[in-house]
Design an enzyme around this catalytic site. Sequence first.
Site, PDB file in Angstrom:
ATOM      1  N   LYS A   2      -5.364  -9.207  -0.070  1.00  0.00           N
ATOM      2  CA  LYS A   2      -5.491  -7.907   1.175  1.00  0.00           C
ATOM      3  C   LYS A   2      -5.633  -9.523   2.397  1.00  0.00           C
ATOM      4  O   LYS A   2      -5.765 -10.108   2.236  1.00  0.00           O
ATOM      5  CB  LYS A   2      -6.202  -7.308   1.543  1.00  0.00           C
ATOM      6  CG  LYS A   2      -5.536  -5.492   1.198  1.00  0.00           C
ATOM      7  CD  LYS A   2      -6.604  -4.390   1.438  1.00  0.00           C
ATOM      8  CE  LYS A   2      -5.609  -3.892   1.816  1.00  0.00           C
ATOM      9  NZ  LYS A   2      -6.664  -2.267   1.961  1.00  0.00           N
TER      10      LYS A   2
HETATM   11  C1  E4P Z   1      -5.760   0.493   2.168  1.00  0.00           C
HETATM   12  O1  E4P Z   1      -5.651  -0.143   1.977  1.00  0.00           O
HETATM   13  C2  E4P Z   1      -6.764   1.405   3.771  1.00  0.00           C
HETATM   14  O2  E4P Z   1      -7.711   0.339   3.295  1.00  0.00           O
HETATM   15  C3  E4P Z   1      -6.846   2.273   3.911  1.00  0.00           C
HETATM   16  O3  E4P Z   1      -6.112   2.876   4.083  1.00  0.00           O
HETATM   17  C4  E4P Z   1      -6.645   2.525   5.503  1.00  0.00           C
HETATM   18  O4  E4P Z   1      -7.352   3.561   5.908  1.00  0.00           O
HETATM   19  P1  E4P Z   1      -7.574   4.414   7.578  1.00  0.00           P
HETATM   20  O5  E4P Z   1      -5.941   4.538   8.630  1.00  0.00           O
HETATM   21  O6  E4P Z   1      -8.420   6.116   6.818  1.00  0.00           O
HETATM   22  O7  E4P Z   1      -8.450   3.710   8.122  1.00  0.00           O
END
Ligand code: E4P
Length: 216
Positions: free
Chosen positions: A83
């Site tokens: 990521k």
């Molecule tokens: C995506 O890969 C993220 O880990 C995640 O969906 C972030 O979500 P949030 O906005 O609830 O922190």
Amino acid sequence: MKLFIDTADITEIKEMAAAGVIDGVTTNPSLVAKEGRRLHDLIAEICAVVDGPVSAEVMALNTADMVTEARKLAEIYANVVIKIPMTMDGLRAVRILASEEIATNVTLIFSPNQALLAAKAGATFASLFVGRIDDCGGDGMDLVEQVMDIYDNYAFDTEVIVASVRHPLHVVQASLIGADIATVPFSILKKMPDHPLTDIGITRFLNDWEGGTRDG
Ligand code: E4P
């Protein structure tokens, strides 16, 4: 549509993997920090449970350090996806990693142009944070529709991940649009099988069975 689980909690991952409903896992630094464990150990444990893509995020902000971190993470298991935050440095890192056939997931995407650039750089996945857009009074699903159109127009291979999912309706909307993937927190995956009429139906069948005449 593929469903990923958005968590770093191994117990949650095992529960959903046992039900056969998840195709992959996404983690992020906030989720990993909650577990209080070394990132590499945690990712190795998750990869032993899930065959599909498992996203682990780099913490570096410059291209060279991102690539160094990414190479080390990619050595853990073949299904690790790196990521990378949506920045110019991140795009350069994606390009280098793509040339080494290391899968990437460009994260923190909030606009169609960001998604276009992620695809052009060679990202394997693009994560659109719909919940955080909704939180600011926007409509996250508008972004999903736009990015799906852009990727279709030019036949990009990059797969769209609907991320920052806040409720089961987000999953329905993502699947109606035709998004490739939704990454869903455990608490929301747990709600998806529920329907009051299913519970009422089970109770009624049991009551009728107990009150009826039958063999055996
Ligand atoms: C995506 O890969 C993220 O880990 C995640 O969906 C972030 O979500 P949030 O906005 O609830 O922190």
